[in-house]
Design a protein around this motif. Structure first.
Motif: not given
Length: 361
Positions: A344-357
């Motif tokens: 899963e990849a997408g913007p974080r609610p608190e700002g920035g971006y997150r990728v979780v595999a």
């Protein structure tokens, strides 16, 4: 058709020969009409097997009691029975044969007998053999057809499997080339921009950037040679030695030029998981370097419930990048899915971006 013509010729010639060589017997109209009717019906036995069988059987049943010549018309019912059974009309053939034998038995039960017991049994055997032979040839033809169908389906399935494997291999090659070239060329581009920007104001930073460009380009050539070497291998099962690996995580992180805080806790993953994890980490960090104004990122690699969990986060602006081809995130998802995992990849609610595999071990 050759068999039909041959049987018709035998019947007609046999009838003519009987008329010529039997002295003291004068033929009547039935000696001519009934053989011609039976032979005419035989010519259409393939198109109308049941109708031809009925006409032939009726003509034969009338011929022998009432005609004066005892010609070889008995051959006609045998061919008609065989044809009906061969074309799938087994019930009709059995019914007509049984009715004919029953009528013959009733007719011969009186005081005057035209057929003795041995001849009756022989005719019965001929009829049974004709029906059985027709059923056997039909079953054999159906069996051969089924074998051909299965062979065709197997060949079709083989072709489908070959096309599927070809597509998967093409996608795998595309992912490898994207990872090898896209990541490293992107890093070279970023470092070159930094070198150009600081070449006059801060020469020491430019020198460091150029040094990084040299190292990254060298690494790119090495990985490209390794990838092309794998593609040249004829044996698909030959062992491969991918250059991307979590064992070189420090080098991979250093090449991005980011300030990356790492937290890793994992064992010795399988080769395919190790390669996929390294590619995903490289792609995620490269995306931060290229598309985010964040100068730092966080990398976490842990093992949870038989899975390797990879998390890459940054604190850049809370926006979604819409430029580029979009194959980077897609390629990461395909790598994870190929191993039975998910990404899963997408913007974080608190700002920035997150990728979780999550990659199964």
């Amino acid at each position: 058709m050759k068999v039909t013509v041959g049987v018709v010729a035998v019947i007609l010639l046999g009838t003519v020969a009987t008329a010529l060589f039997r002295s003291g017997v004068s033929p009547n109209a039935l000696d001519v009409v009934l053989p011609l009717a039976a032979c005419g019906a035989l010519l259409f036995r393939r198109r109308h097997p049941v109708a031809a069988l009925l006409i032939v059987m009726i003509a034969t049943a009338v011929y022998y009691p009432f005609a004066r010549l005892d010609g070889p018309l008995i051959i006609a019912p045998m061919l008609a029975l065989y044809t009906a059974a061969d074309l799938g009309h087994l019930v009709a053939a059995c019914t007509v044969a049984a009715a004919a034998l029953l009528g013959m038995g009733v007719g011969e039960s009186g005081s005057v007998r035209h057929v003795d017991d041995s001849l009756f049994l022989m005719i019965t055997g001929w009829m049974v053999a004709a029906v059985a032979a027709g059923g056997v040839t039909r079953n054999r033809r159906a069996y051969l057809h089924e074998v051909e169908q299965r062979a065709a389906e197997a060949e079709h399935s083989k072709e489908e499997e070959a096309r599927r494997r070809e597509t998967e291999e093409r996608l795998r090659i595309a992912r490898e080339l994207h990872d090898v070239l896209g990541h490293n060329i992107s890093l070279i581009n970023v470092q070159a921009g930094a070198a150009l920007h600081g070449i006059r104001k801060r020469p020491e930073d430019a020198e460091e950037a150029l040094r990084a460009i040299k190292q990254t380009s060298k690494e790119t050539l090495r990985e490209l040679r390794s990838t092309l070497g794998v593609l040249r291998q004829v044996d698909e099962d030959a062992p491969t030695s991918p250059t991307a690996s979590l064992r070189r995580l420090d080098e991979l992180v250093r090449r991005t030029g980011l300030d990356v805080s790492t937290q890793v806790a994992y064992g010795d993953p399988p080769v395919e998981v190790d390669l996929a994890a390294a590619r995903i980490v490289s792609e995620a960090l490269t995306n931060v370097s290229r598309h985010s104004s964040a100068g730092s990122a966080r990398l976490t690699i842990t093992e949870e419930s038989g899975k390797m969990v990879i998390t890459v986060e940054d604190d850049g602006p809370s926006v979604v990048f819409t430029g580029g081809s979009g194959y980077g995130v897609q390629g990461m998802k395909e790598r994870a899915a190929a191993l039975g995992g998910a990404l899963e990849a997408g913007p974080r609610p608190e700002g920035g971006y997150r990728v979780v595999a999550e990659l199964p071990l």
